[in-house]
Design a protein around this motif. Structure first.
Motif, PDB file in Angstrom:
ATOM      1  N   GLY A 118      31.730  47.914  27.754  1.00  0.00           N
ATOM      2  CA  GLY A 118      33.083  47.800  28.275  1.00  0.00           C
ATOM      3  C   GLY A 118      33.150  48.140  29.747  1.00  0.00           C
ATOM      4  O   GLY A 118      34.174  48.549  30.264  1.00  0.00           O
ATOM      5  N   GLY A 119      31.999  48.006  30.452  1.00  0.00           N
ATOM      6  CA  GLY A 119      31.946  48.310  31.869  1.00  0.00           C
ATOM      7  C   GLY A 119      31.982  49.790  32.157  1.00  0.00           C
ATOM      8  O   GLY A 119      32.169  50.195  33.301  1.00  0.00           O
ATOM      9  N   GLU A 120      31.781  50.631  31.163  1.00  0.00           N
ATOM     10  CA  GLU A 120      31.944  52.062  31.337  1.00  0.00           C
ATOM     11  C   GLU A 120      30.624  52.846  31.399  1.00  0.00           C
ATOM     12  O   GLU A 120      30.570  53.889  32.007  1.00  0.00           O
ATOM     13  N   GLU A 121      29.596  52.365  30.741  1.00  0.00           N
ATOM     14  CA  GLU A 121      28.383  53.169  30.631  1.00  0.00           C
ATOM     15  C   GLU A 121      27.556  53.171  31.912  1.00  0.00           C
ATOM     16  O   GLU A 121      27.445  52.174  32.617  1.00  0.00           O
ATOM     17  N   LEU A 122      26.945  54.306  32.181  1.00  0.00           N
ATOM     18  CA  LEU A 122      26.024  54.446  33.290  1.00  0.00           C
ATOM     19  C   LEU A 122      24.749  55.074  32.745  1.00  0.00           C
ATOM     20  O   LEU A 122      24.793  56.134  32.107  1.00  0.00           O
ATOM     21  N   LEU A 144      27.659  66.210  39.428  1.00  0.00           N
ATOM     22  CA  LEU A 144      27.134  64.940  39.924  1.00  0.00           C
ATOM     23  C   LEU A 144      27.510  63.789  38.983  1.00  0.00           C
ATOM     24  O   LEU A 144      27.856  62.699  39.435  1.00  0.00           O
ATOM     25  N   GLY A 145      27.431  64.050  37.669  1.00  0.00           N
ATOM     26  CA  GLY A 145      27.798  63.019  36.705  1.00  0.00           C
ATOM     27  C   GLY A 145      29.231  62.552  36.895  1.00  0.00           C
ATOM     28  O   GLY A 145      29.528  61.349  36.813  1.00  0.00           O
ATOM     29  N   GLU A 146      30.120  63.476  37.152  1.00  0.00           N
ATOM     30  CA  GLU A 146      31.521  63.117  37.391  1.00  0.00           C
ATOM     31  C   GLU A 146      31.658  62.264  38.652  1.00  0.00           C
ATOM     32  O   GLU A 146      32.457  61.319  38.697  1.00  0.00           O
ATOM     33  N   GLN A 147      30.870  62.586  39.666  1.00  0.00           N
ATOM     34  CA  GLN A 147      30.906  61.794  40.898  1.00  0.00           C
ATOM     35  C   GLN A 147      30.369  60.383  40.655  1.00  0.00           C
ATOM     36  O   GLN A 147      30.915  59.407  41.172  1.00  0.00           O
ATOM     37  N   PHE A 148      29.301  60.287  39.868  1.00  0.00           N
ATOM     38  CA  PHE A 148      28.756  58.959  39.549  1.00  0.00           C
ATOM     39  C   PHE A 148      29.799  58.100  38.852  1.00  0.00           C
ATOM     40  O   PHE A 148      30.005  56.938  39.186  1.00  0.00           O
ATOM     41  N   LYS A 149      30.458  58.683  37.866  1.00  0.00           N
ATOM     42  CA  LYS A 149      31.448  57.927  37.100  1.00  0.00           C
ATOM     43  C   LYS A 149      32.667  57.560  37.938  1.00  0.00           C
ATOM     44  O   LYS A 149      33.378  56.602  37.625  1.00  0.00           O
ATOM     45  N   ALA A 150      32.899  58.316  38.995  1.00  0.00           N
ATOM     46  CA  ALA A 150      34.008  58.006  39.902  1.00  0.00           C
ATOM     47  C   ALA A 150      33.614  56.950  40.924  1.00  0.00           C
ATOM     48  O   ALA A 150      34.423  56.583  41.787  1.00  0.00           O
ATOM     49  N   GLY A 151      32.366  56.477  40.841  1.00  0.00           N
ATOM     50  CA  GLY A 151      31.909  55.440  41.752  1.00  0.00           C
ATOM     51  C   GLY A 151      31.361  55.944  43.067  1.00  0.00           C
ATOM     52  O   GLY A 151      31.108  55.160  43.985  1.00  0.00           O
ATOM     53  N   GLN A 152      31.157  57.236  43.175  1.00  0.00           N
ATOM     54  CA  GLN A 152      30.634  57.799  44.416  1.00  0.00           C
ATOM     55  C   GLN A 152      29.116  57.652  44.478  1.00  0.00           C
ATOM     56  O   GLN A 152      28.438  57.755  43.452  1.00  0.00           O
ATOM     57  N   THR A 153      28.606  57.428  45.683  1.00  0.00           N
ATOM     58  CA  THR A 153      27.173  57.204  45.848  1.00  0.00           C
ATOM     59  C   THR A 153      26.643  57.860  47.118  1.00  0.00           C
ATOM     60  O   THR A 153      27.405  58.176  48.045  1.00  0.00           O
ATOM     61  N   LEU A 154      25.330  58.020  47.135  1.00  0.00           N
ATOM     62  CA  LEU A 154      24.650  58.464  48.349  1.00  0.00           C
ATOM     63  C   LEU A 154      24.798  57.430  49.451  1.00  0.00           C
ATOM     64  O   LEU A 154      25.027  57.761  50.619  1.00  0.00           O
ATOM     65  N   MET A 155      24.682  56.164  49.060  1.00  0.00           N
ATOM     66  CA  MET A 155      24.668  55.081  50.045  1.00  0.00           C
ATOM     67  C   MET A 155      25.997  54.970  50.788  1.00  0.00           C
ATOM     68  O   MET A 155      26.033  54.640  51.977  1.00  0.00           O
TER      69      MET A 155
END
Length: 400
Positions: A53-57, A298-309
């Motif tokens: 559903g476009g949700e998993e990372l 960090l997991g919360e940041q990933f799910k929020a679409g945040q990145t190093l790049m």
């Protein structure tokens, strides 16, 4: 062990080859040699494609030793499990006992190409250069987070990050306890390799002890690698034979050191995780990682679409006791009230920024001045991440 390593690599290569010629659903029946996540199977079609559903990372963790080593790898594995438990929509793929060789490059590539991982945590020091750096350049859309390596802006790829904790703060406090508990005034430190993070722990532990009794010495023995159980036992026994009555360590699995110290009737101070159950009589305390909080953030940041790049996540993440990067093991039954009070006071001063571990005058064990009386290195000083010396009072050499 060697044969099993070859089997693992060829198995991954076989699966990757099958992907080019068969339907993906058939491939998943063979598996990927990665451990399943605590909730669900991280190697199913959905997890590998990142399509739920476009949700998993999909997030991959790689360990240099077993996940139940009572030490470095267990601390990271517990943090990874906490990320999955605390952050919905993350699937975990893991592989343990991956050496610091081209094997880790093969594992990273497999996690990306087969499992669909978009974030990787290759946790061992030797994974960084050249393996992480090479794979990061090849897969610029994947984020690589390394424990300990120092990211250099403009030199390293934008999708590489460095995270580590000022666990020498916890080692300093453990040294305060050791300083109160030693009768001989002689401490022991079993260490793997003389890299900056290890030297920093040796020196901080010694400085904590010397804050109680300035005449205290610490003997260090380097085993040469992260997991050398025979050498670790020999080093601990040698220290006990010499009248050393408190030992600690910086190796991947402190289990052997703790158990050997307990058998010899001397005190022990742990590292990475709580080894209290291994030495119920002599365990004093220990410097532990608190990766659960960091990985969950960090997991919360990933799910929020945040990145190093994109610059949403800093390329260098650091913190100590106050930032919940590390903590102290519970005090063992032998620790006196006086030692507890002194250690608690030191801990609170470090959290408040009132105590500076590295301040002058400070000399190395060759008599050279590192810091003059008016100088100090605070915890975030980059010079501490280049440490290449043992302080006065440490008996041993980084040259072997």
């Amino acid at each position: 062990m060697t044969q099993r390593r070859f089997t693992r690599i060829s198995r991954r290569q076989m699966v990757r080859g099958l992907m080019a010629t068969t339907a993906f659903g058939v491939v998943t029946k063979f598996g990927t040699a990665c451990s399943p996540a605590p909730e669900g199977d991280a190697t199913t079609d959905e997890a590998a494609t990142g399509d739920a559903g476009g949700e998993e990372l999909v997030v991959g963790f790689i360990y240099v030793g077993p996940k139940d080593d009572f030490g470095y790898n267990q601390a990271h594995a517990e943090g990874a499990a906490a990320m999955v438990a605390n952050v919905p929509g993350i699937k975990l793929v893991e592989e343990a006992s991956v050496p610091e060789t081209t094997a880790v490059a093969e594992t990273m590539r497999s996690m990306i190409e087969i499992d669909g991982a978009k974030v990787l945590f290759p946790t061992s020091f030797g994974y960084f250069d050249p393996y992480i750096l090479e794979l990061a350049a090849e897969f610029p859309e994947v984020q690589f987070f390394h424990a300990g390596g120092l990211y250099q802006d403009g030199v390293h790829p934008d999708n590489v990050g460095s995270y580590f904790g000022y666990i020498d703060e916890a080692q300093y406090v453990a040294g305060v306890v050791a300083g109160h508990m030693t009768q001989s005034g002689k401490l022991g430190f079993v260490a793997a390799k003389p890299i900056p993070q290890v030297l920093r722990n040796i020196n901080a532990f010694t400085l904590g002890a010397k804050s109680v009794k300035p005449e205290i010495t610490t003997q260090v023995i380097f085993t040469g690698d992260w997991a050398e159980p025979v050498k670790e036992a020999e080093a601990t026994n040698s220290m006990a034979d010499q009248g050393i009555d408190v030992v600690t360590c910086h190796v991947d699995s402190p289990k052997v050191v703790m158990e050997t110290a307990e058998r010899r009737g001397i005190y022990s101070s742990g590292y990475h995780a709580n080894q209290g159950p291994l030495a119920p009589e002599g365990y004093l305390t220990g410097a532990e990682w608190d990766w659960s909080s960091i990985y969950s953030q960090l997991g919360e940041q990933f799910k929020a679409g945040q990145t190093l790049m994109a610059g949403d996540i800093p390329h260098i993440l650091r913190g100590g006791l106050g930032g919940k990067f590390c903590k102290l093991s519970p005090y063992g039954p032998a620790v006196t009230d006086e030692a507890k009070a002194a250690a608690d006071a030191a801990r609170e001063q470090l959290i408040a920024g009132e105590l500076v571990i590295y301040k002058g005058e400070l000399k190395d064990n060759g008599g050279n001045v590192i810091l003059t009386s008016d100088q100090e290195y605070k915890q975030d000083d980059i010079e501490l991440e280049k440490m290449d010396y043992l302080i006065e009072g440490v008996e041993g050499s980084i040259d072997g």
